[in-house]
Write a protein that holds these residues in place. Structure first.
Motif, PDB file in Angstrom:
ATOM      1  N   LEU A  28       0.830  -1.202   0.000  1.00 24.64           N
ATOM      2  CA  LEU A  28       0.000   0.000   0.000  1.00 24.64           C
ATOM      3  C   LEU A  28       0.862   1.247   0.000  1.00 24.64           C
ATOM      4  O   LEU A  28       0.541   2.242  -0.657  1.00 24.64           O
ATOM      5  N   ASN A  29       2.003   1.216   0.734  1.00 27.83           N
ATOM      6  CA  ASN A  29       2.910   2.360   0.745  1.00 27.83           C
ATOM      7  C   ASN A  29       3.481   2.619  -0.640  1.00 27.83           C
ATOM      8  O   ASN A  29       3.631   3.761  -1.066  1.00 27.83           O
ATOM      9  N   ILE A  30       3.824   1.560  -1.340  1.00 27.29           N
ATOM     10  CA  ILE A  30       4.366   1.705  -2.694  1.00 27.29           C
ATOM     11  C   ILE A  30       3.311   2.294  -3.620  1.00 27.29           C
ATOM     12  O   ILE A  30       3.581   3.200  -4.415  1.00 27.29           O
ATOM     13  N   LEU A  31       2.069   1.782  -3.511  1.00 24.57           N
ATOM     14  CA  LEU A  31       0.985   2.302  -4.347  1.00 24.57           C
ATOM     15  C   LEU A  31       0.700   3.763  -4.031  1.00 24.57           C
ATOM     16  O   LEU A  31       0.480   4.576  -4.933  1.00 24.57           O
ATOM     17  N   LYS A  37       3.163  11.346  -8.944  1.00 24.95           N
ATOM     18  CA  LYS A  37       3.035  11.233 -10.403  1.00 24.95           C
ATOM     19  C   LYS A  37       3.905  12.259 -11.126  1.00 24.95           C
ATOM     20  O   LYS A  37       4.594  11.927 -12.092  1.00 24.95           O
ATOM     21  N   THR A  38       3.882  13.495 -10.670  1.00 25.45           N
ATOM     22  CA  THR A  38       4.672  14.539 -11.316  1.00 25.45           C
ATOM     23  C   THR A  38       6.161  14.265 -11.187  1.00 25.45           C
ATOM     24  O   THR A  38       6.921  14.370 -12.162  1.00 25.45           O
ATOM     25  N   PHE A  39       6.578  13.921  -9.971  1.00 26.71           N
ATOM     26  CA  PHE A  39       7.996  13.623  -9.727  1.00 26.71           C
ATOM     27  C   PHE A  39       8.466  12.456 -10.590  1.00 26.71           C
ATOM     28  O   PHE A  39       9.533  12.522 -11.220  1.00 26.71           O
ATOM     29  N   LEU A  40       7.678  11.385 -10.623  1.00 26.29           N
ATOM     30  CA  LEU A  40       8.052  10.213 -11.414  1.00 26.29           C
ATOM     31  C   LEU A  40       8.079  10.545 -12.903  1.00 26.29           C
ATOM     32  O   LEU A  40       8.886   9.989 -13.657  1.00 26.29           O
ATOM     33  N   GLY A  41       7.201  11.444 -13.328  1.00 24.46           N
ATOM     34  CA  GLY A  41       7.217  11.883 -14.719  1.00 24.46           C
ATOM     35  C   GLY A  41       8.522  12.593 -15.056  1.00 24.46           C
ATOM     36  O   GLY A  41       9.100  12.379 -16.132  1.00 24.46           O
ATOM     37  N   PHE A  85       2.810   5.883  -2.880  1.00 25.29           N
ATOM     38  CA  PHE A  85       3.929   6.663  -3.415  1.00 25.29           C
ATOM     39  C   PHE A  85       3.752   6.918  -4.911  1.00 25.29           C
ATOM     40  O   PHE A  85       3.959   8.031  -5.393  1.00 25.29           O
ATOM     41  N   LEU A  86       3.335   5.872  -5.648  1.00 22.47           N
ATOM     42  CA  LEU A  86       3.163   6.015  -7.097  1.00 22.47           C
ATOM     43  C   LEU A  86       2.059   7.012  -7.437  1.00 22.47           C
ATOM     44  O   LEU A  86       2.171   7.783  -8.395  1.00 22.47           O
ATOM     45  N   VAL A  87       0.985   7.011  -6.632  1.00 24.21           N
ATOM     46  CA  VAL A  87      -0.140   7.914  -6.888  1.00 24.21           C
ATOM     47  C   VAL A  87       0.219   9.361  -6.525  1.00 24.21           C
ATOM     48  O   VAL A  87      -0.034  10.294  -7.294  1.00 24.21           O
ATOM     49  N   LYS A  88       0.846   9.545  -5.372  1.00 23.01           N
ATOM     50  CA  LYS A  88       1.147  10.883  -4.887  1.00 23.01           C
ATOM     51  C   LYS A  88       2.276  11.551  -5.657  1.00 23.01           C
ATOM     52  O   LYS A  88       2.344  12.780  -5.735  1.00 23.01           O
ATOM     53  N   ARG A  96      13.475  10.606  -2.452  1.00 20.99           N
ATOM     54  CA  ARG A  96      12.065  10.997  -2.407  1.00 20.99           C
ATOM     55  C   ARG A  96      11.271  10.070  -1.486  1.00 20.99           C
ATOM     56  O   ARG A  96      10.266  10.476  -0.877  1.00 20.99           O
ATOM     57  N   MET A  97      11.740   8.811  -1.387  1.00 24.61           N
ATOM     58  CA  MET A  97      11.093   7.832  -0.507  1.00 24.61           C
ATOM     59  C   MET A  97      11.637   7.904   0.919  1.00 24.61           C
ATOM     60  O   MET A  97      11.374   7.042   1.730  1.00 24.61           O
ATOM     61  N   ARG A  98      12.425   8.950   1.186  1.00 27.44           N
ATOM     62  CA  ARG A  98      12.990   9.229   2.507  1.00 27.44           C
ATOM     63  C   ARG A  98      13.960   8.146   2.972  1.00 27.44           C
ATOM     64  O   ARG A  98      14.053   7.844   4.155  1.00 27.44           O
ATOM     65  N   MET A  99      14.696   7.579   2.034  1.00 26.41           N
ATOM     66  CA  MET A  99      15.695   6.564   2.368  1.00 26.41           C
ATOM     67  C   MET A  99      17.076   7.213   2.449  1.00 26.41           C
ATOM     68  O   MET A  99      17.575   7.735   1.447  1.00 26.41           O
ATOM     69  N   PRO A 100      17.716   7.199   3.618  1.00 25.49           N
ATOM     70  CA  PRO A 100      19.046   7.805   3.755  1.00 25.49           C
ATOM     71  C   PRO A 100      20.140   6.885   3.239  1.00 25.49           C
ATOM     72  O   PRO A 100      20.953   6.343   3.990  1.00 25.49           O
TER      73      PRO A 100
END
Length: 374
Positions: free
Chosen positions: A15-18, A25-29, A20-23, A143-147
């Motif tokens: 659900l977190n991955i989904l 969209k602009t960044f991933l584009g 992320f993909l929805v929220k 962007r996924m807050r991974m250090p």
């Protein structure tokens, strides 16, 4: 009657991955456009060099802001963003200019080019697709807050052989352990005194000046260590034009970073115990800069400063959780979860780094296959 869907712990990662993909969209584009540009630039040496550099300039600073600038940003929320930017940006310009002048165009303080002229990270005549997209992968993880470690993720794809990777891993792991132990000792042994002294929410005005001095020193040492992660795309000896583009690009990138107040990755710092207190932030940065200075002078081998920072923060969190009397168990569980999560993300970044390095470099790929096959 249809059953109501209930989210479980097993469903949460998906659900977190989904989400992320929805929220995003602009960044991933934007990232997809970047990948397309990288594909087009591959094979055009000079164009590929500059495309990779511009990607790395923002991605590296954006990810590493949590360690070198995170506590500074967090404890100076009330200050104008442009004031913080000019302070940090000026230190950057002075630091890289010194190395450029005194090391014959080498801006990395011999992190990429040894004093005798040898290097484990040669400047490629032809950039591979994987070398150019490495900063984009870093940008997604940020962007996924991974250090994750920018040193592992970017330098590894330029390494001439596996020794260039293993030496960095060895130095970084020892740095993490040393940082964790030192930070734990400092905060555990002095917790009661620190808690008593920091009880008042108001701090002496002298702490502001002290923090800016410590944070400025930390930033300068970080540039000496991790500036190589950006400069790796450019010639080992830069000419004046290349240096101006290098310095100006990062200077402006820092401005954007401060305007965004650290962006998403800043939450890795914000969620830690009372890190917005300028006195606590100063102590964290002081411990961190001492370790970086020590590691800087014992070897010119590049090192993951992210791992050292996670060790500093991790040791502090565990020490505080063990020292607290009230709600100790609850806080300890939270502290351990945060430490395990941050370390897992850093380890994930290492795995991705090695995979990219193997894809970009045949000699590394062959060596890894040989080691796996025994």
């Amino acid at each position: 009657m249809a059953k109501k869907f209930k989210r479980t712990d097993r469903d949460r990662p998906y659900l977190n991955i989904l989400d992320f993909l929805v929220k995003e969209k602009t960044f991933l584009g934007i990232v997809m456009v970047g990948i397309l540009v990288a594909g087009i630039a591959t094979g055009f040496g000079r164009a590929a060099m500059w495309v990779g550099f511009f990607f790395a300039a923002y991605a590296t600073v954006a990810n590493d802001s949590i360690q070198s600038l995170g506590t500074f940003i967090e404890s100076n929320k009330s200050k104008k963003w442009w004031l913080l930017w000019l302070f940090v940006g000026s230190i950057f310009l002075v630091t890289v200019t010194w190395s450029f002048v005194h090391n014959d165009g080498d801006v990395t303080y011999h992190r990429l080019l040894n004093p005798d002229g040898t290097t484990d990270y040669p400047h490629p005549e032809h950039f591979s697709f994987f070398q150019i997209i490495a900063p984009l992968v870093l940008l997604i993880l940020t962007r996924m807050r991974m250090p994750v470690s920018t040193t592992f993720l970017i330098l590894s794809v330029f390494s001439a052989n596996t020794s260039g990777i293993t030496s960095v891993i060895s130095k970084s792991l020892s740095g993490y352990v040393l940082a964790f132990v030192l930070s734990f000792a400092v905060w555990y042994l002095s917790y009661n005194a620190i808690r008593k002294y920091f009880k008042s929410r108001k701090s002496h005005s002298g702490w502001m000046a002290l923090q800016w001095i410590v944070s400025g020193s930390l930033w300068a040492v970080w540039v000496m260590q991790d500036g190589a992660n950006i400069a790796v795309f450019l010639p080992r000896h830069q000419n004046l034009f290349q240096f101006i583009i290098f310095a100006l690009t990062i200077f402006l990138g820092l401005g954007l970073l401060f305007y965004l107040r650290g962006d998403r990755i800043q939450e890795v710092v914000s969620e830690k115990s009372r890190i917005s207190d300028i006195r606590a932030a100063t102590l964290v940065d002081f411990t961190y800069v001492l370790l970086l200075i020590y590691k800087l002078f014992i070897s010119t081998v590049p090192m993951s400063t992210t791992w050292v920072f996670l060790g500093v923060i991790g040791g502090r969190e565990i020490a505080i959780s063990l020292s607290r009397k009230k709600k100790g168990k609850k806080h300890r569980n939270k502290a351990f979860r945060l430490i395990i999560r941050d370390f897992t993300y850093a380890l994930l970044g290492l795995i991705i780094s090695v995979a990219l390095a193997a894809a970009a470099n045949k000699s590394i790929r062959d060596a890894l296959i040989q080691s796996i096959m025994g």
